[in-house]
Every structure is written in C-alpha cells, then in structure tokens.
Design an enzyme around this catalytic site. Structure first.
Site, PDB file in Angstrom:
ATOM      1  CE  LYS A 110      -4.062  -1.825   2.305  1.00  0.00           C
ATOM      2  NZ  LYS A 110      -4.289  -2.335   3.660  1.00  0.00           N
ATOM      3  CE  LYS A 168     -16.508 -10.827   5.046  1.00  0.00           C
ATOM      4  NZ  LYS A 168     -15.446 -10.501   5.786  1.00  0.00           N
ATOM      5  CE  LYS A 196     -15.762  -4.243  13.139  1.00  0.00           C
ATOM      6  NZ  LYS A 196     -16.249  -5.590  13.396  1.00  0.00           N
TER       7      LYS A 196
HETATM    8  P1  ADP Z   1     -15.513  -6.708   9.751  1.00  0.00           P
HETATM    9  O1  ADP Z   1     -15.381  -7.173   8.326  1.00  0.00           O
HETATM   10  O2  ADP Z   1     -16.864  -6.176  10.023  1.00  0.00           O
HETATM   11  O3  ADP Z   1     -14.402  -5.772  10.163  1.00  0.00           O
HETATM   12  P2  ADP Z   1     -14.038  -8.595  11.305  1.00  0.00           P
HETATM   13  O4  ADP Z   1     -12.969  -8.644  10.272  1.00  0.00           O
HETATM   14  O5  ADP Z   1     -13.775  -7.898  12.593  1.00  0.00           O
HETATM   15  O6  ADP Z   1     -15.365  -7.997  10.640  1.00  0.00           O
HETATM   16  O7  ADP Z   1     -14.517 -10.086  11.578  1.00  0.00           O
HETATM   17  C1  ADP Z   1     -14.469 -10.771  12.792  1.00  0.00           C
HETATM   18  C2  ADP Z   1     -14.896 -12.198  12.528  1.00  0.00           C
HETATM   19  O8  ADP Z   1     -16.216 -12.241  11.968  1.00  0.00           O
HETATM   20  C3  ADP Z   1     -13.994 -12.923  11.532  1.00  0.00           C
HETATM   21  O9  ADP Z   1     -13.829 -14.246  11.968  1.00  0.00           O
HETATM   22  C4  ADP Z   1     -14.773 -12.883  10.237  1.00  0.00           C
HETATM   23  O10 ADP Z   1     -14.481 -13.985   9.406  1.00  0.00           O
HETATM   24  C5  ADP Z   1     -16.221 -12.931  10.716  1.00  0.00           C
HETATM   25  N1  ADP Z   1     -17.077 -12.195   9.768  1.00  0.00           N
HETATM   26  C6  ADP Z   1     -17.099 -10.855   9.585  1.00  0.00           C
HETATM   27  N2  ADP Z   1     -17.993 -10.493   8.645  1.00  0.00           N
HETATM   28  C7  ADP Z   1     -18.574 -11.630   8.224  1.00  0.00           C
HETATM   29  C8  ADP Z   1     -19.579 -11.927   7.247  1.00  0.00           C
HETATM   30  N3  ADP Z   1     -20.171 -10.959   6.549  1.00  0.00           N
HETATM   31  N4  ADP Z   1     -19.918 -13.221   7.067  1.00  0.00           N
HETATM   32  C9  ADP Z   1     -19.305 -14.197   7.776  1.00  0.00           C
HETATM   33  N5  ADP Z   1     -18.354 -13.999   8.698  1.00  0.00           N
HETATM   34  C10 ADP Z   1     -17.975 -12.729   8.934  1.00  0.00           C
END
Ligand code: ADP
Ligand code: TRP
Length: 340
Positions: A115, A195, A198
């Site tokens: 990046k 998907k 956040k």
């Molecule tokens: P975000 O994408 O909202 O920042 P995180 O990366 O903090 O979410 O994800 C925390 C956990 O939740 C991880 O294990 C991730 O695989 C799972 N997770 C996040 N979003 C999803 C989704 N849309 N579907 C399935 N699992 C998810």
C-alpha cells in the site's frame, strides 16, 4: 481425552450479525465439544495504535459480547491476552528461532508494504504479529486451531515456529498444532448485499437498541422492486439469507412458501389483504432477530453495566490460563538454557 482448541478474537468495533453467524456462533458450538480456550487479543489490537479509552471500551465490549452469546467461563478458559505474560515471554523465544523470511512473506506485512505505506509507518508490531500469534497458541499446547482461510498463513508460521524450536532444543518442547480451516465459511450479506462488514458500513449491529435494529432491517436492507403481491426471489436476498440462518426449519419453510407465492397465507385468497411483500418479509426478520437475540441483548447490557463483574471473570480466566501456560514456558526456558 478431548482435544484442546483455541480461538483468539480481536477487540474491534460493535459486533454485527455477520460476526455472530460467521464466527461467534460456530466457535461457541466447537467450544462446547472441546477443552476450549478463548481469549481477547488485546495486544494484537495495539498494532494499529487505537485510542486508549476506545481500546479499553472495546475490550469490555468483546468480553460482554461473547459471554452474552453463550461462552461458559466455567467451561471455557476465557481471558485477556495481556493478562498472561507467559505469552509475550514465549514470543521472544520464538522470535529467536523464526527466520525473518517467513515474516517478510506474511500477508499483513506485505499488504502494508504494497500500500506504499512509508517504511517509517510500518511498525515492528505488525511485522512481528505472526510471532505473537504463534505464542498465543504454543503457550497452551493447543491441538487444533479453528480459523478462517485468512489466517491459514499465520497457522503455518505457528507450526514452523514449533518445529524450528523443537529441532534446535529438543522434541517435545512445543506441541505442533493443527489448523482447522473452514474453507466454506459462510459469507453473511449486509444491507446492501455485499459481505456484511464494518468497513462497508452495511452492518446490522447485534447490540444496538431495538428501534435502531428494526430501522436498519426495515429501511436499510436493499431489495428489488418486485410489485406487491407477486412472488419474491429468495435466492441472494439478504432478508431471506439471514432469516434462514436463524429460524427453525418449520419457520424457514413457511417463509419460503410466502416468498414463492407472494401471499401471507400461501393457500389463502388472492387479495391485497393477503399479499406478502418486502415490507412484510423485513418485518418478519426484525421480529425474529428481536426474539432470537433478545436474551443475549439483555445480558450484554447487564454485563456492560457491571465492569467489576467482567474484570472478575477475566481475572479468574487469566489465573486458569496462566496455570496452563506457566509450566509450558518453564519447560521452554529450561530447554534454551535459561533455567536449570
Ligand atoms: P468486519 O469485516 O466487520 O471488520 P471482522 O474482520 O472484525 O469484521 O470479523 C471478525 C470475525 O467475523 C472474523 O472471523 C470474520 O471472518 C467474521 N465475519 C465478519 N464479517 C462476516 C460476514 N459478513 N460473514 C461471515 N463472517 C464474517
Ligand atoms: N489473528 C487473528 C485475527 O486477525 C486473531 C488471533 C490472534 C488469533 N491470535 C490468535 C486467532 C490465535 C486464533 C489463534 O482474527
């Protein structure tokens, strides 16, 4: 004997339905069937230098989230990473056997370089992240680590760290863990169909207030422009996707028939009073979420209002965690020649 498993969760922002269905619920199901360790990776969170007050709040938030959704702290060893100094101590021993090539190839580090981030701004903590993660696991003689595909490389580095250490200091110092990679992790769609994440701002929060949840479902979720009274497409629809992951089979089937017929009562009259449109589908999802998550939402509020109780639970968890990690660290310190 039951296999020992470990899950680490980073304390990040407000949890959403995607986190719950994609990560928390499956982890809780596994924890029930194993000798389980679950920890809040608060030292890992420091690699992005969060604001201290926010980090503190998020650590409580993630603790309350998992407890409210069903972690049993009597069964699962539930603790905060920074409360277990054996982990960071072991991380140093691992640093001294892991070749830097492995760390340079790690995705998180390569991404930062890719990046065009100024070299000055790439911190050693990010570079060393996989070493700390290896220590999180190896400090507890873990058999299996269930992780998403994105963590596969970190697990390989963990295995390599254990093998290297054993090669130099003797077999049996560290247990080489297995990765349990779920190749087909469900992707829960967000309000805009992408998907749920956040970073896309398309989430349905687990613990917002009731009104907010209903509003996000009813106003936030995008649907197509099917005319009222005509069949609705369930495939790829966020409302149905989430509904089907939560409701019991009878309710799912009833909902599917409503979608297929565009009628509230699929065998009822062809009459506007019996039409079933997007508004009705969203209303049904909002009701289901409030019903299914109601007890957890109440428990979350109760826990967040009593920090002393959370502190106490985490302190008990760290005592249990340290009791396991301490002899493992001592074994390693002895192997390297720092203890007799
Ligand atoms: P975000 O994408 O909202 O920042 P995180 O990366 O903090 O979410 O994800 C925390 C956990 O939740 C991880 O294990 C991730 O695989 C799972 N997770 C996040 N979003 C999803 C989704 N849309 N579907 C399935 N699992 C998810
Ligand atoms: N790196 C993991 C993530 O980004 C969190 C984590 C830290 C972890 N240490 C761990 C996961 C040990 C499993 C085991 O989500």
């Amino acid at each position: 004997m039951q296999k020992r498993i470990l899950t680490g969760v980073k304390p990040t922002g407000a949890p959403h339905i995607g986190n719950y269905l994609g990560a928390i619920r499956p982890a809780l199901a596994l924890a029930k069937k194993h000798d389980s360790f679950l920890f809040i990776a608060d030292l890992h969170a420091l690699t992005i230098t969060p604001k201290p007050a926010e980090l503190k709040e998020q650590v409580y938030g993630v603790a309350a989230t998992w407890l409210a959704l069903g972690v049993d702290p009597k069964q699962t060893v539930f603790y905060r990473q920074s409360d277990v100094p054996e982990i960071t101590n072991l991380a140093w021993l691992l640093s001294c056997v892991l070749p830097i090539g492995m760390l340079e190839r790690a995705h998180s580090f390569k991404d930062a370089q890719g990046k065009n981030v100024e070299r000055e701004d790439i911190k050693h903590g990010l570079y060393a992240y996989p070493v700390l993660m290896a220590a999180d696991i190896l400090a507890f003689d873990i058999d299996v680590v269930p992780v998403g595909k994105d963590q596969k490389q970190h697990l390989e580095i963990t295995q390599e760290a254990a093998r290297k250490f054993n090669l130099i200091y003797g077999d049996g110092c560290l247990k080489v863990p297995e990765a349990m990679i779920d190749e087909q992790v469900m992707t829960i769609p967000g309000t805009d169909g992408r998907k749920m994440s956040k970073s896309y701002g398309n989430t349905i929060e687990l613990f917002g207030d009731d009104k907010e949840l209903v509003k996000t479902v009813k106003k936030g979720i995008k649907t197509d422009s099917t005319e009222y009274g005509l069949p609705l497409k369930d495939e790829g629809d966020t409302v149905f996707e989430i509904y089907r992951l939560i409701a019991d089979p009878t309710r799912i089937e009833a909902m599917r028939r409503r979608y297929q017929t565009g009628r509230k009562d699929p065998d009822g009259p062809n009459d506007p009073g019996n039409y079933f449109g997007w508004g009705d589908a969203k209303g049904a999802l909002a009701d289901l979420l409030l019903e299914h998550l109601g007890p957890a939402r109440a428990e979350y509020r109760r826990l967040m209002a009593d920090r002393g109780h959370l502190d106490q639970l985490l302190a008990e968890g760290s005592d249990r965690a340290r009791a396991v990690a301490h002899p493992i660290l001592e074994r390693c310190l002895k192997a390297v020649g720092l203890r007799s």
